[in-house]
Write a protein that holds these residues in place. Structure first.
Motif, short mmCIF file in Angstrom:
data_model
loop_
_atom_site.label_atom_id
_atom_site.label_comp_id
_atom_site.label_asym_id
_atom_site.label_seq_id
_atom_site.Cartn_x
_atom_site.Cartn_y
_atom_site.Cartn_z
N TYR A 11 0.81 -1.22 0.00
CA TYR A 11 0.00 0.00 0.00
C TYR A 11 0.85 1.27 0.00
CZ TYR A 11 -3.22 3.57 1.62
OH TYR A 11 -3.94 4.72 1.74
N PHE A 14 0.86 3.83 -2.83
CA PHE A 14 -0.44 4.41 -3.12
C PHE A 14 -0.86 5.48 -2.11
CE2 PHE A 14 -0.70 0.04 -4.84
CZ PHE A 14 -0.78 0.37 -6.17
N TRP A 17 -0.76 9.07 -3.63
CA TRP A 17 -1.84 9.22 -4.61
C TRP A 17 -3.17 9.34 -3.91
CZ3 TRP A 17 -0.69 10.54 -9.29
CH2 TRP A 17 0.54 10.18 -9.84
N SER A 18 -3.36 8.59 -2.85
CA SER A 18 -4.62 8.62 -2.11
C SER A 18 -4.83 9.99 -1.45
CB SER A 18 -4.61 7.53 -1.04
OG SER A 18 -5.75 7.62 -0.23
N LYS A 39 -13.03 6.17 -4.67
CA LYS A 39 -11.81 5.43 -4.37
C LYS A 39 -12.05 3.92 -4.45
CE LYS A 39 -8.87 7.34 -1.42
NZ LYS A 39 -8.36 7.92 -0.17
N VAL A 43 -10.03 1.30 -6.80
CA VAL A 43 -9.41 0.06 -6.32
C VAL A 43 -9.86 -1.11 -7.18
CG1 VAL A 43 -9.36 -1.58 -4.41
CG2 VAL A 43 -9.01 0.83 -3.96
N ILE A 46 -8.04 -0.84 -10.50
CA ILE A 46 -6.63 -1.25 -10.40
C ILE A 46 -6.53 -2.76 -10.24
CG2 ILE A 46 -4.58 -1.11 -8.94
CD1 ILE A 46 -5.34 1.81 -8.39
N SER A 78 -5.96 -3.35 1.57
CA SER A 78 -5.35 -2.06 1.24
C SER A 78 -6.41 -0.97 1.21
CB SER A 78 -4.67 -2.13 -0.13
OG SER A 78 -3.58 -3.01 -0.09
N ASP A 82 -6.70 2.22 3.63
CA ASP A 82 -6.89 3.55 3.05
C ASP A 82 -8.09 4.25 3.68
OD1 ASP A 82 -6.21 5.59 1.08
OD2 ASP A 82 -8.13 5.05 0.17
#
Length: 97
Positions: A11, A14, A17-18, A39, A43, A46, A78, A82
């Motif tokens: 994670y 990322f 970016w998050s 988001k 996910v 991705i 992940s 987040d």
């Protein structure tokens, strides 16, 4: 414990970016729930992208598979990590905007 640490290692790239995603959509005056739903869609996108690029994804996820972590569990946890980082960040950010 090794599984959780390896999920954090996965994670880590990322995180920036998050937080950038959180900042941009907060300045655009979106509420927290639409940001988290967006988001979640990212996910899922991705995750499917990793499966479309099968050759690279097998090499990238071999470490996690050796620890007994499935790709679904990896991406799901992940996303949960987040959420635990994004919700307080968004609440604090909403107070200042």
């Amino acid at each position: 414990m090794n599984q959780l640490f390896s999920i954090f290692v996965f994670y880590r790239p990322f995180v920036f970016w998050s937080f950038g995603f959180n900042i941009v959509f907060s300045f655009l005056k979106y509420n927290i729930i639409p940001i988290l739903i967006a988001k979640l869609f990212l996910v899922v996108f991705i995750w499917t992208w990793f499966f479309m690029d099968v050759a690279n994804s097998k090499q990238k996820l071999i470490f996690h598979k050796n620890l007994g972590i499935s790709s679904f569990k990896l991406f799901a946890l992940s996303f949960i990590i987040d959420l635990f980082l994004s919700i307080p960040f968004l609440l604090i950010l909403k107070e200042f905007i």
